[in-house]
Write a protein that holds these residues in place. Structure first.
Motif, short mmCIF file in Angstrom:
data_model
loop_
_atom_site.label_atom_id
_atom_site.label_comp_id
_atom_site.label_asym_id
_atom_site.label_seq_id
_atom_site.Cartn_x
_atom_site.Cartn_y
_atom_site.Cartn_z
N PHE A 149 -9.72 4.69 0.82
CA PHE A 149 -9.17 4.09 2.03
C PHE A 149 -9.41 5.01 3.22
O PHE A 149 -9.80 6.18 3.05
CB PHE A 149 -7.67 3.76 1.88
N ASP A 150 -9.20 4.50 4.42
CA ASP A 150 -9.42 5.24 5.65
C ASP A 150 -8.17 6.09 5.95
O ASP A 150 -7.09 5.53 6.19
CB ASP A 150 -9.67 4.26 6.80
N THR A 208 0.83 -1.19 0.00
CA THR A 208 0.00 0.00 0.00
C THR A 208 0.88 1.25 0.00
O THR A 208 2.09 1.19 0.24
CB THR A 208 -0.90 0.03 1.23
N SER A 250 -7.35 9.45 0.01
CA SER A 250 -8.31 8.56 0.67
C SER A 250 -9.66 8.59 -0.02
O SER A 250 -10.33 7.56 -0.15
CB SER A 250 -8.45 8.93 2.15
N TYR A 265 -5.45 15.12 14.65
CA TYR A 265 -5.14 13.73 14.96
C TYR A 265 -3.63 13.50 15.01
O TYR A 265 -3.12 12.83 15.91
CB TYR A 265 -5.78 12.83 13.89
N TYR A 310 -7.32 7.74 8.56
CA TYR A 310 -6.81 7.54 9.92
C TYR A 310 -6.02 6.24 10.01
O TYR A 310 -5.00 6.16 10.71
CB TYR A 310 -7.96 7.56 10.92
N GLU A 311 -6.48 5.23 9.30
CA GLU A 311 -5.74 3.97 9.27
C GLU A 311 -4.39 4.18 8.57
O GLU A 311 -3.37 3.61 8.97
CB GLU A 311 -6.55 2.89 8.55
N PHE A 312 -4.39 5.03 7.53
CA PHE A 312 -3.14 5.39 6.85
C PHE A 312 -2.16 6.00 7.86
O PHE A 312 -0.99 5.60 7.93
CB PHE A 312 -3.44 6.39 5.73
N ASN A 347 -2.12 5.66 11.04
CA ASN A 347 -1.71 4.67 12.04
C ASN A 347 -0.63 3.73 11.52
O ASN A 347 0.08 3.10 12.31
CB ASN A 347 -2.92 3.85 12.48
N GLN A 348 -0.51 3.63 10.20
CA GLN A 348 0.43 2.68 9.61
C GLN A 348 1.79 3.28 9.27
O GLN A 348 2.72 2.53 8.98
CB GLN A 348 -0.19 2.09 8.33
#
Length: 202
Positions: free
Chosen positions: A81-82, A49, A76, A128, A84-86, A88-89
């Protein structure tokens, strides 16, 4: 394609970029930042990704991140895609500076134009990130379709409010300059040689 084309998110591309980023850092003798881009098509040959690719490049190059939260939001929406998940990764601790900007809508795609007001979901992504890692600066980008200067100041005020709520220390050294700007009378002048820009002078 409007602006930038992505590389294939492959291990070969990671090694290619990281090698050159390390070379730049060694040559200039200063910390080097890579910025996440907005893009509008997926290159063939990807093996991971975008978030994984970015994280691998930053770790192998051992460099910093110039994190553009509008680019994350644009990608996104366009690629589903999310955001926030991006976040977090990726290795957020490598973030040195954050860019905030607006975008434009073209049919069912949004384009990173730096020519519109910042939307609330982008401000939310800024908050965030600032809640999770210390950064040196936040920059508002605006390259075209300049509004009345009071609208720019309003966006800066919203950014400052987020920074003050999350990392107030970032503002301490900038308070005198901020107060001086707020107390000045601003006039807009046409910039010589750049038809799309204006010069703001106190």
């Amino acid at each position: 394609m409007h602006d930038l084309l992505p590389m294939p998110f492959s291990h070969e591309a990671v090694a290619h970029v990281a090698k050159r980023a390390r070379a730049v850092q060694e040559q200039v003798g200063r910390p080097f930042l890579l910025e996440n881009i907005s893009f509008y098509m997926q290159m063939p040959g990807h093996e991971m990704t975008e978030a994984q690719f970015l994280g691998e490049v930053l770790e192998q190059a051992d460099c910093g991140l110039l994190l553009d939260v509008n680019n994350i939001y644009v990608n996104s929406v366009n690629h589903g895609f999310d955001p926030y998940e991006f976040l977090n990764q990726i290795p957020l601790e490598r973030t040195v500076q954050i860019h905030v900007a607006g975008h434009s809508h073209v049919d069912d795609v949004i384009i990173d134009t730096h020519g519109a007001s910042v939307v609330q979901p982008v401000f939310a992504l800024l908050k965030y990130v600032l809640e999770r890692t210390d950064v040196k600066a936040v920059m508002l980008e605006r390259d075209q379709n300049f509004p009345a200067f009071k609208e720019i100041l309003a966006e800066l005020a919203e950014i400052r409010a987020i920074v003050e709520a999350t990392q107030p220390g970032m503002l301490k050294s900038r308070i005198p300059a901020i107060q001086a700007a707020q107390g000045s009378k601003w006039t807009e002048e046409k910039s010589k040689g750049r038809e799309h820009a204006t010069v703001l002078s106190a």
